[in-house]
Design an enzyme around this catalytic site. Structure first.
Site, PDB file in Angstrom:
ATOM      1  N   ARG A 163      26.936 162.158  93.155  1.00 17.18           N
ATOM      2  CA  ARG A 163      27.898 163.254  93.029  1.00 17.18           C
ATOM      3  C   ARG A 163      27.237 164.615  93.221  1.00 17.18           C
ATOM      4  O   ARG A 163      27.808 165.492  93.866  1.00 17.18           O
ATOM      5  CB  ARG A 163      28.579 163.185  91.657  1.00 17.18           C
ATOM      6  N   GLU A 206      31.484 163.015  75.374  1.00 19.26           N
ATOM      7  CA  GLU A 206      30.828 164.069  76.132  1.00 19.26           C
ATOM      8  C   GLU A 206      30.134 165.104  75.259  1.00 19.26           C
ATOM      9  O   GLU A 206      29.322 165.884  75.754  1.00 19.26           O
ATOM     10  CB  GLU A 206      31.847 164.759  77.058  1.00 19.26           C
TER      11      GLU A 206
END
Length: 659
Positions: A487, A627
């Protein structure tokens, strides 16, 4: 039941909303015309996040009798803001139409995390009320006065701060281990960024992977990974384990896809530039399959196929049957409502952690949307699951020190995250009790954001499930990167292209052949997406080049070169996956750009999810998941591993906090 819960989830960014349009009226001829209103049913529409939100309002001469959203194009899951009427179960549901009717005022609160759609509903309702004869500037605007709280203190075994994927997983896991749980969520509905994710989950799956043939190019991926110089003895030991498995695979004569927990671990670690804590990577990857089985036991449904998700680097990606993250959150909501001792409180923002004299975390102070302060006492401890900080520009600026994004002002880059959620407030709470931080400089961009608002919406199915049936082209009609790569590498190349954007280019040779009946991954008609400029459709490459404004010969040469790579298996950009040539129209081009997506850094944790202080000591009573944590993904998170993170470490957090 699950589909019903999918309707009550909020999932939009906090952005401005344009005014109403397309108004019509249907008046009840038998209704009274006296009083402040002309009785009847009125309709109007206003611009929402993705399109028009249409409402129907029925009034008597003195009251609002019903408000119904009759049509919308909002992100799947936004329905909690739209639904009128009671929902089953005990999970609180924020509904703008319902509140308008119950409170008999237009001065209802916006739903945090879904203000675009909230505003659209209110704008359209105001239009209807104006049609009914109301002076909306001076009438029907009395603010709602909430009743006083019965108590400013509540107690449970476990308090979970954050109602996204990790928080709900932790709550369910804790309840399954005998704890009473209270989840507080600052938005008007649960879901967090999990709700708007690509709904992909990575884990080895022999049954599905046995249907995938392994090409020489894919085999080389394993050989290349084994040839990497290890950075530690632990890294070398992991490589040795994978090499032993790889040699056994080759000796077996198998031709189907090779995979194992160790290979998944090695790819995750090396795909993150060997930065992560290898012990945490081991937990993530070796517990991925048990986590997959656990969430399926709760009712989660996945498609019966395997793919390579965007940036996942291997064909071990499972995709939710339901669009985006609605399947995960609906599964959790249904499980919570099915007899577990879990209470969910929305519109409640955690502010600080409470500690006993010995430093043990034993509660949370919070504030609701009306400013009421509430203290939540935790008999066993607190789970922090408040997400990352990708939408907090000040934190992005402070921690963007890795050097990777030096050429880009990340504070001006759009984010795929919900602005109201990803502010890093849980990290701030943890710091106040001495938590350490790990990998805060590791920030991820994702190239799947639409060019209008950065959201992961309005893209064809294969864009999220994999990149084996498309190519990426810039505005000049040229390829510029391997489509199945990392990515960060793809995003860095995207940022170098004209206008920092590119197009997914697909033909009718892949998963769909009838553009007229095709739908995007999030359920929208291609024809509608074409009208709104989210996709460009053309019957020929010459026509596509004209629509994109590039040289047709350049575009045709690009496609021809790619098709040659499909034949030979050798690609100038190093691509390894080739499902089909791109030869037949109609062609579809989807404009995309790189957006802030995930912050890999956060509070330091150990392999059981305990939050650690700056010296590496456990802070008793405090666990974290999702996260908000650091150390798991390193410098580049593989696509599909974030959901694995929420499931594995969410489940683990619930188990740890109840011990």
């Amino acid at each position: 039941m699950k589909k019903m819960w999918a309707l009550v989830l909020a999932a939009c960014l906090m952005l401005s909303v344009s005014g109403c349009s397309n108004t019509t009226q249907t008046t009840d001829e038998t209704a009274s015309t006296g009083g402040k209103l002309t009785a009847g049913t009125y309709t109007a529409s206003a611009q929402g996040m993705n399109g028009l939100v249409e409402v129907s309002v029925t009034v008597s001469d003195s009251a609002i009798e019903s408000v119904e959203v009759t049509s919308d194009e909002e992100t799947p899951g936004i329905g909690g803001v739209l639904i009128d009427g009671e929902m089953e179960g005990e999970i609180p549901v924020v509904s703008i139409p319902k509140k308008i009717v119950e409170q008999q005022t237009l001065a209802v609160d916006m739903v945090s995390g879904a203000t675009i759609t909230s505003s659209a509903v209110l704008t359209a309702v105001k239009d209807c009320m104006t049609q009914a004869g109301a002076d909306v500037e001076n009438e029907w605007n009395t603010p709602y006065e909430p009743a006083a709280l019965e108590s400013n203190e509540e107690t449970a075994d476990v308090i979970v701060v954050g109602g996204g994927g990790a928080g709900l997983a932790a709550a369910i896991s804790a309840a399954q281990n005998g704890a009473s749980v209270i989840v507080i969520e600052k938005n008007g509905a649960v879901g967090g960024d999990t709700l708007v994710c690509g709904a992909i989950y990575n884990n080895p799956d022999e049954a599905l992977q046995s249907q995938v043939e392994m090409s020489d190019a894919v085999k080389k991926t394993v050989e290349d990974a084994l040839a990497v110089t290890p950075v530690s003895d632990e890294h070398a030991a992991l490589q040795a384990e994978v090499k032993e498995e790889w040699e056994a695979y080759k000796a077996s004569g198998k031709t189907t896809l090779f995979d194992s927990d160790n290979w998944f671990e090695l790819q995750t670690y090396q795909g993150g530039d060997n930065v992560a804590d290898l012990d945490l990577v081991e937990v993530l990857t070796h517990q991925a399959t048990p986590g997959y089985e656990w969430i399926q036991s709760l009712g989660m449904e996945f498609e019966d196929k395997i793919s390579q998700g965007a940036g996942s680097l291997w064909q071990r990606t499972h995709t939710s049957v339901m669009p985006m993250g609605t399947g995960f959150i609906s599964t959790y909501m249904e499980a919570i409502n099915d007899g577990l001792d879990v209470k969910v409180v929305t519109s409640m923002t955690g502010k600080s952690l409470l500690q006993g004299e010995d430093g043990t975390v034993n509660g949370v102070t919070a504030v609701d949307k009306y400013g009421n302060e509430v203290t939540y006492h935790a008999n066993k401890g607190v789970v922090l699951a408040t997400g990352g900080f990708a939408a907090n520009s000040e934190m992005i600026e402070e921690y963007n020190t890795s050097g990777k994004w030096d050429a880009t002002d990340l504070t001006k880059v759009m984010t795929t995250n919900r602005v109201s959620s990803s502010q890093g407030d849980g990290i701030a709470m943890a710091l106040e009790v001495g938590a350490g931080l790990t990998d805060m400089e590791q920030i991820q961009l994702l190239y799947l954001g639409n060019v209008k608002n950065g959201q992961l919406t309005k893209y064809p199915p294969r864009c999220v499930n994999g990149t084996s049936q498309e190519i990426f082209i810039n505005k000049n009609g040229e390829r510029f990167v391997r489509e199945d790569g990392r990515r960060d590498e793809i995003c860095l190349e995207v940022l170098q292209q004209p206008d920092s954007m590119f197009y997914f280019l697909e033909s009718a040779d892949g998963d769909y052949t009838d553009i007229a009946t095709a739908k995007t991954a999030d359920g929208f008609d291609f024809s509608k997406m074409e009208e709104e400029g989210y996709i460009i459709v053309a019957d020929t490459l010459d026509e596509m080049a004209e629509k994109l404004g590039c040289d047709p010969e350049t575009l045709k040469a690009t496609v021809e070169a790619y098709n040659t790579a499909v034949e030979t298996g050798e690609d100038e950009f190093g691509r390894t996956l080739f499902d089909c040539k791109l030869e037949n129209g109609p062609w579809v081009a989807t404009p995309r750009t790189a957006c802030l997506h995930h912050t890999m850094g956060g509070v330091s944790i150990d392999t059981e999810g305990h939050v650690l202080d700056a010296e590496g000591n456990v802070i008793p009573g405090l666990v974290a998941a999702g996260e908000i944590t650091g150390g798991i993904h390193g410098a580049n998170r593989l696509g599909g591993n974030a959901v694995v993170d929420t499931v594995v470490f969410g489940k683990l957090a619930g188990e740890t906090i109840t011990k």
